[in-house]
Design an enzyme around this catalytic site. Structure first.
Site, PDB file in Angstrom:
ATOM      1  CB  CYS A 280      -5.958  -2.791   6.413  1.00  0.00           C
ATOM      2  SG  CYS A 280      -5.931  -4.836   7.080  1.00  0.00           S
TER       3      CYS A 280
ATOM      4  CD  GLU B 203      -3.101  -0.765  -0.296  1.00  0.00           C
ATOM      5  OE1 GLU B 203      -2.938  -0.315  -0.153  1.00  0.00           O
ATOM      6  OE2 GLU B 203      -3.254  -2.145  -0.281  1.00  0.00           O
TER       7      GLU B 203
ATOM      8  CG  HIS C 201      -4.797  -5.149   1.376  1.00  0.00           C
ATOM      9  ND1 HIS C 201      -4.518  -3.749   1.550  1.00  0.00           N
ATOM     10  CD2 HIS C 201      -5.134  -5.597   2.656  1.00  0.00           C
ATOM     11  CE1 HIS C 201      -6.084  -3.571   2.392  1.00  0.00           C
ATOM     12  NE2 HIS C 201      -6.035  -4.241   3.258  1.00  0.00           N
TER      13      HIS C 201
END
Ligand code: PCA
Length: 214
Positions: A142, A79, A166
C-alpha cells in the site's frame, strides 16, 4: 470529475480483500456527478504501480484514491504520507520480499498525500463512522502504490490529486484474529463514499488540530 478508485486482491492467505469488495460495489452503485473507474490491483510490489500507471494514462483521472486493507485497525485511516522504502514483513503475491529497498532510487524521501486528508476524516466522521489521519501507510504494497503513483504524477507534471485510504478487516475476517477490530462492508462503503464526494469538491484541506501525541 473523473475518479480512479483502486482496491487490492487478497493477500496473506485471506480469501478476500475488503478494499476490492468495497471498490467494486461503489463502482456498481455509482455516485452522482462522478465518473468512477475501478481497478483491482495485484498485491505485488512494483507491478501494482505499473498497472495503475497504465490506467491513469488512459483514463486521465482528476483524482486517484487507492484503498487497502489494514487488518487490525479500528478506523478508516486517511494516509498522510508515503515513504521511499519497501520493507516487507511477508512475501507479496508473487513471492517478492524486498527488505529496506528504495521504491525509486534517488527519489524524494516521501510524498504527502494530495487529498484533503482532514476534510476526508471529518466527512467520514459526520457519517457516524470512526476515521482518522494515519501517519504511516506502512512499508508494504500500500505504501508502495501510494508512493509510486505520487512519484509518477510528480515526474510527469500531472496535477491530479492522489492518496491512499486504509480500511479495517471485515467481521468475517476478524473472527480468525481474536481481539482484532473489524468494520462491516456497508459501513466501510458509506465512509468511503463520503470521502470520495468530499475529495471531488477539490476544496482546500481544513486544518483542525487532530494530531497524535504518540
Ligand atoms: N493492504 C496491504 C497491501 C494490499 C492491501 O490491501 C498494505 O497495507 O500494504
Amino acid at each position: 470529475m473523473k475518479i480512479l478508485l483502486t482496491g487490492f486482491e487478497p493477500f496473506a492467505g485471506e480469501k478476500l480483500n475488503p478494499s476490492w469488495e468495497a471498490v467494486r460495489r461503489i463502482g456498481n452503485e455509482k455516485i452522482e456527478g462522478l465518473e468512477i473507474e475501478t481497478l483491482r490491483l495485484p498485491t505485488v510490489f512494483g507491478r501494482a504501480i505499473e498497472v495503475a500507471i497504465q490506467v491513469i494514462g488512459r483514463f486521465d483521472p482528476d483524482i486517484v484514491i487507492c484503498i487497502g486493507q489494514a487488518g487490525g485497525r479500528s478506523e478508516i485511516g486517511i494516509e498522510r504520507v508515503a515513504i521511499n522504502v519497501n520493507d516487507a514483513g511477508i512475501k507479496d503475491n508473487e513471492g517478492n520480499q524486498p527488505v529496506d529497498e528504495p521504491i525509486a532510487k534517488g527519489g524524494p524521501t516521501a510524498y504527502w498525500s494530495t487529498l484533503p486528508i482532514k476534510s476526508l476524516v471529518r466527512a467520514i466522521r459526520e457519517e457516524g463512522i470512526p476515521a482518522g489521519v494515519s501517519n504511516s501507510a506502512g512499508t508494504y504494497v500500500c505504501n508502495n502504490i501510494m508512493y509510486g503513483i505520487l512519484n509518477y504524477l510528480a515526474g510527469e507534471g500531472i496535477n491530479s490529486r492522489a492518496g491512499l485510504i486504509h480500511i479495517p478487516f471485515l467481521p468475517e475476517q476478524a473472527i480468525n484474529y481474536p481481539g482484532k477490530s473489524s468494520m462491516s462492508l456497508e459501513t466501510i462503503i458509506s465512509g468511503l463514499k463520503a470521502a470520495i464526494k468530499t475529495a471531488a469538491k477539490m476544496e482546500e484541506d481544513e486544518n483542525p488540530p487532530d494530531g497524535k501525541i504518540h
